[in-house]
Every structure is written in structure tokens, then in C-alpha cells.
Design an enzyme around this catalytic site. Structure first.
Site, PDB file in Angstrom:
ATOM      1  N   HIS A   1      31.823  33.198 -32.723  1.00 55.97           N
ATOM      2  CA  HIS A   1      32.404  33.430 -34.045  1.00 55.97           C
ATOM      3  C   HIS A   1      32.718  32.052 -34.639  1.00 55.97           C
ATOM      4  O   HIS A   1      33.890  31.673 -34.779  1.00 55.97           O
ATOM      5  CB  HIS A   1      33.659  34.276 -33.902  1.00 55.97           C
ATOM      6  CG  HIS A   1      34.123  34.912 -35.187  1.00 55.97           C
ATOM      7  ND1 HIS A   1      33.579  34.622 -36.415  1.00 55.97           N
ATOM      8  CD2 HIS A   1      35.097  35.826 -35.415  1.00 55.97           C
ATOM      9  CE1 HIS A   1      34.198  35.332 -37.344  1.00 55.97           C
ATOM     10  NE2 HIS A   1      35.118  36.062 -36.764  1.00 55.97           N
TER      11      HIS A   1
ATOM     12  N   LYS B   1      19.080  55.410 -39.856  1.00 53.10           N
ATOM     13  CA  LYS B   1      17.782  56.066 -39.673  1.00 53.10           C
ATOM     14  C   LYS B   1      17.010  55.463 -38.507  1.00 53.10           C
ATOM     15  O   LYS B   1      15.865  55.821 -38.262  1.00 53.10           O
ATOM     16  CB  LYS B   1      16.952  55.916 -40.952  1.00 53.10           C
ATOM     17  CG  LYS B   1      17.580  56.526 -42.183  1.00 53.10           C
ATOM     18  CD  LYS B   1      16.740  56.195 -43.410  1.00 53.10           C
ATOM     19  CE  LYS B   1      17.473  56.605 -44.685  1.00 53.10           C
ATOM     20  NZ  LYS B   1      16.838  56.025 -45.872  1.00 53.10           N
TER      21      LYS B   1
END
Lengths: 154, 298
Positions: free
Chosen positions: B128, B79
Site C-alpha cells: 500500500h 459477470k
């Protein structure tokens, strides 16, 4: 007390305002851009480029009437003119000399060149670069800007 | 609050501590109720199998619970909600966040919006750290981390796992050999960082030129999703492949590693060789992430 200096100089002295001297040749116009001065703003300006300089060979000079630069603006100038000297002028006299210092961090001034950096996304975020020996490092994605920093100024 | 965002910010002492904890956990020495009542939010904005499931497994083995974002399409992100708002909201639902996001620096930004610890589970081509810790753990199961000769084969431009591992191993005086297709070399900024840190970097054109000198060969996939231009990907894909022939003659202690998933870069016939450690590496994700969660929560 000094009066109005003589005519015949390359750029006339200013009565009140700021003189930015010892800008590396060619960086005078980017200095204006970094200060948000464009053809549509109202400052009264004098710009001299490629002026002979004993110290630098060639240099640029910018004079801005009726505007005294503040510290944050001086910090911005350090990004592209780290050797500049800034003189605040009142009634033709230098009332303050401000040395340009490279700040440890630059916030909201330069855009990260990495398009995949979160700082270029639609987020409530201000760019943040740490000033390091080799250049400016983005706090978010670690991208280094090592040259042409002026072209990344927001 | 203890965020884990970049391996560059984890000291060698902290790395050693996490690896020691992971060793103890791997031997069954841990409290299975240590995180009882704690909730971990797994926010994965990019597909992930190993990282997501191993963090969930690690949390559950320590007695905690896991909530997940689910698919991005079914969340408020679809949204138009900002990451900052998502993080603020989730901070009210959980006790720590594990974040995987396609944009570089997303985890750092999230840590500024969060009121609970954030663990970076991969941000674009950036960092990472949990993968790096399990890579280090896997190497350390076979040899000391000090002064190893490690080769990085594949995409070192976009390969965040290689970036982080190289940065971590620079603390252990590793010698780094790079073997990459043209255009996928280590980013210049990282290379300069490593050199500044005193790391030896040797560039090779062909794996065959160096493989016999290596203690570890770390292979990475060419990541289609990181290429802005699909034509560039097509021109480089399948330009290297590790087969039993290629690694014939390696030393007895040689390890072949890969963060997975693999595509074509390692021949399946290599899987049965004793040097192949990529599935072990993947399994190690659980004890290492348990150690990280202990560090963050306790």
C-alpha cells in the site's frame, strides 16, 4: 572408439538419451516429476537411488533412453537438483555435458504457495519467481519459497 | 510509463522528492489546473473510504477528473470478467488507474496488462505505497525520519500498511519494535529482508515494556476480512487497546498513528491528546496523493 560397455553395472549404460547424475539422494523421483515423466508416459527409464558416491556420500541417478533434454528442462531440474550433471548420450558416448545453472527467473514452473496471490486466481497469468540467495520470490506477492521447492512444481 | 506498485521499488531519493512536493502542496503551492483534461480511473474491488476519496480529491484539486468502477456487484466483474480484461478496457477510458484489490500482487499484474500508469492503492495483505508515503509525511511533519524508534502494535502478519512502512523506514535506519498478538507477527520473509537491510528489529510482548522509548507508535487494526478462519479472529480480537494510561510517560515528541479505520484498538479518550495524529494522517492523504499524481502524470 568405445564399444558397448561391460555388463555388471548397477544400471546398464544407455545407447541414446540422457543421463542425469549427481542428483541429491531422494530427489531422483521428483526430477522425473519435474520432467513430466509419470507411470503413464512411455520413456524407457532407469532410476538408481541412494547410490554410493565419493563426492556426495549418496546420490541418485536417472537415465532416460531416446530423449535428449533441452535447456528449459535442464533449468527446471536446477530447482531441486542444483548440483546435477547432465550427459547427452549418442551411441553409448557422451556427446554433450550440460551443467545445471540456476536461472535468474523461473516462469510457469512453480506455483505460489500463497492462496491469496493473484497468480493463483483465474487470470491469464504465468507464475514468475525470481531466484534469490535465500530462495525463490514470487514476482506478484513477494512470497518466498525457501525449502521443498519440489512440492510447488506445477 | 511510471507505475507505483511497491514502496520497495521507490528509492529514498524518490520518497524524499514526493514528500517535498507534498509539503509544497500542503502550503498551497501547486497548479490547480496542472492535470486539466486528464482522467483518473478509481478501480476499487474492496471497500475503501479514505484511499478512494483522497485520490479523487487529489485529482480534482489538480484540475483533473475521476471515473470509478462503482460497486463490484454492478460491474462486469460480477459477470466473470478477468482483472486483466478490465484493466485493458479501462486503459482506453482513462490516463491512469488507481487499483485496490483483495488479491496480493494484483497491482503488479494489472501494470503488465495496462497501457497507462497503475498506482497500487492496496492489494490484499501485500503493498500500500500511497499509505506509506502519507505515513512518512506525517512523521516528517514532526521529526526527521532518520533513525527513529518506531513501534508497530497489532496485526503485523496481514497488515500491509505496517509492512510497507517498515520497509520504507529501513532506508532511514529506523529501529523497529514489534508488539503483536501470538500468530500475527511480521512474516518471516519480511523480517529477513529488513535484517538483511541492516534494520534493528526488537520483539516485545507488552507495549508497556517499550512505549516510553518510542518516537512513534503505529497501531493497526486486527483485520477480520484477512482471517481465513473466523474462530482465529475471535480469539485474537480486542487483545490490545491503547488508552491514556498506557501512553502516560511517553516522550514529548511521541506520535500515535493509525491508518484507520479503527475498531477498539485506540480508546476515543486518546483522540484529544496532542500525540494523536491519525486524523491528521488521514488528511495528509490528499497532498501526498497529489504529489504522487504529479509524479505519475507530469
Amino acid at each position: 572408439m568405445k564399444g558397448k560397455p561391460e555388463d555388471g553395472l548397477l544400471i546398464s549404460p544407455i545407447r541414446n538419451g540422457t543421463v542425469i547424475d549427481h542428483i541429491a539422494a531422494g530427489e531422483g523421483l521428483p526430477v522425473l516429476r519435474i520432467l513430466g515423466i509419470t507411470g503413464r508416459t512411455t520413456e524407457e527409464l532407469s532410476v538408481a537411488t541412494n547410490v554410493e558416491s565419493r563426492q556426495m556420500g549418496k546420490k541418485d541417478i536417472v537415465k532416460i533412453e531416446n530423449r535428449e533434454l533441452v535447456k528449459e528442462e535442464v533449468d527446471r531440474i536446477s530447482l531441486i537438483a542444483p548440483k546435477a550433471s547432465i550427459n547427452i548420450i549418442r551411441e553409448y558416448r557422451v556427446v554433450q555435458k550440460i551443467g545445471v545453472e540456476i536461472p535468474s527467473e523461473v516462469v510457469g514452473v512453480i506455483r505460489c504457495p500463497n492462496p491469496a496471490c493473484i497468480s493463483n486466481a483465474n487470470e491469464p497469468i504465468r507464475s514468475l519467481f525470481a531466484c534469490q540467495r535465500r530462495g525463490y520470490r514470487c514476482r506478484y506477492c513477494d512470497t518466498m519459497i525457501t525449502r521443498d521447492v519440489g512440492s510447488y512444481i506445477v | 510509463m511510471h507505475h507505483i506498485i511497491s514502496i520497495r521499488e521507490v528509492s529514498r531519493e524518490e520518497i524524499d522528492d514526493i514528500l517535498d512536493r507534498a509539503s509544497a502542496i500542503d502550503s498551497g503551492n501547486f497548479d490547480s489546473e496542472a492535470l486539466k483534461g486528464k482522467i483518473l480511473a478509481n478501480l476499487f474491488f474492496e471497500p475503501s473510504t479514505r484511499t478512494q476519496m483522497s485520490f479523487a480529491s487529489a485529482m480534482m484539486r489538480l484540475g483533473g477528473s475521476v471515473i470509478s468502477l462503482g460497486s463490484v456487484e454492478a460491474s462486469s466483474v460480477a459477470k466473470g470478467e478477468t482483472l486483466a480484461d478490465t484493466i485493458r478496457v479501462v486503459s482506453g477510458y482513462a490516463d491512469a488507474i488507481v487499483l485496490r484489490h483483495p488479491l496480493e500482487g494484483a497491482a503488479r499484474f494489472a501494470s503488465e496488462s495496462a497501457t497507462i500508469p497503475v498506482i497500487n492503492a492496496g492489494d490484499g495483505a501485500g503493498q500500500h505505497p500511497s499509505q506509506t508515503l502519507l505515513d512518512l509525511f506525517t512523521i516528517r511533519q514532526s521529526m526527521s525520519l532518520e533513525k527513529i524508534n518506531i513501534g508497530f502494535l497489532g496485526d503485523l502478519r496481514y497488515g500491509r500498511t505496517a509492512h510497507s512502512l517498515a520497509a520504507a523506514l529501513s532506508r532511514y535506519d529506523a529501529r523497529i519494535h514489534t508488539i503483536t498478538p501470538k500468530g500475527l507477527e511480521l512474516p518471516p520473509g519480511l523480517t529477513e529482508d529488513l535484517i538483511e537491510y541492516g534494520t534493528d528489529i526488537v520483539v516485545h510482548e507488552h507495549l508497556e515494556d517499550v512505549v516510553e522509548d518510542l518516537d512513534v507508535l503505529y497501531v493497526t487494526r486486527i483485520q477480520r476480512e484477512r482471517f481465513p478462519d473466523p474462530a482465529d479472529y475471535a480469539s485474537i480480537a480486542s487483545s490490545y487497546r491503547v488508552t491514556p494510561d498506557v501512553i502516560r510517560g511517553v516522550s514529548d515528541r511521541f506520535l500515535l498513528m493509525h491508518p484507520l479505520p479503527r475498531v477498539d484498538e485506540i480508546d476515543p479518550r486518546v483522540d484529544a491528546l496532542p500525540c494523536a495524529r491519525y486524523f491528521e494522517q488521514s488528511r495528509n492523504g490528499v497532498p501526498v496523493r497529489m504529489a504522487m499524481l504529479q509524479k505519475v502524470f507530469l
